[in-house]
Design a protein around this motif. Structure first.
Motif: not given
Length: 199
Positions: A35-38, A41-45, A90-99
């Motif tokens: 949730a912090r990653v997405v 600064p610089g992230q579209p969200a 966006l958080i879900r996508k980041e979680i899936i990538r890390a998993l």
């Protein structure tokens, strides 16, 4: 990859349990980290959040003022829903990538909102760290220095304890001390290794 979802209410000891699994060599993906990653600064969200709420949600450094944003959305259901619709995918996508990058025998997804956000669909089992609400209140107050009324509000916004327990495959009872929690984590770790092997 065999994945366990680890959740619990505020002050339940979820982070302590996650740390114990980490020490056993298990890859733990923290949904709060995602949730912090997405919103970095610089992230579209972050740009969308700033456009929606105004520049006062930014710190001088240009990073998101999380406390200020939380204050804006906590008591406003419509604003909270807008934010969740933006961030949850966006958080879900980041979680899936890390998993998917996990290299341990099984992985853990540590998430305070595992059941509320639908992230439980990403896991094979749900493990709930549980303790009585009064103890939860005491521990959260001691840890955060927040007043009891604020913590009660957060507890009320989370899934009720009984509903969380009803959806658990495994329960870590954290009403006692850390050595007792460690004993339970060790036992579950052995079980999860067996389940991962037969998965």
């Amino acid at each position: 990859m065999f994945i366990v979802g680890l959740t619990g209410g505020i002050g339940s000891g979820k982070s302590a349990a996650a740390g114990m699994f980490r020490a056993l060599g298990v890859n733990v993906v923290d949904a709060d980290w995602a949730a912090r990653v997405v919103v970095e600064p610089g992230q579209p969200a972050l740009a969308e959040i700033t456009q929606h709420f105004g520049p006062e949600v930014l710190l001088e450094s240009g990073a998101l003022d999380r406390a200020r944003l939380r204050g804006l959305v906590f008591d406003d259901a419509a604003e909270r829903e807008w934010l969740e619709q933006l961030l949850h995918p966006l958080i879900r996508k980041e979680i899936i990538r890390a998993l998917e990058e996990s290299r341990s025998a099984y992985a853990i997804l540590e998430s305070p909102l595992l059941l509320e956000s639908g992230q439980d669909q990403l896991v094979d089992r749900v493990c709930v760290v549980d303790l009585p609400e009064e103890l939860q209140l005491q521990r959260a107050s001691a840890r955060d220095g927040s007043d009891a009324a604020q913590i009660r509000k957060i507890i009320a916004a989370q899934l009720p304890r009984q509903a969380r327990l009803a959806r658990a495959d495994d329960i870590l009872d954290n009403a006692a001390d850390l050595p007792e929690l460690q004993r339970q984590v060790d036992a579950l770790h052995r079980r999860y290794l067996q389940l991962a092997e037969s998965n």
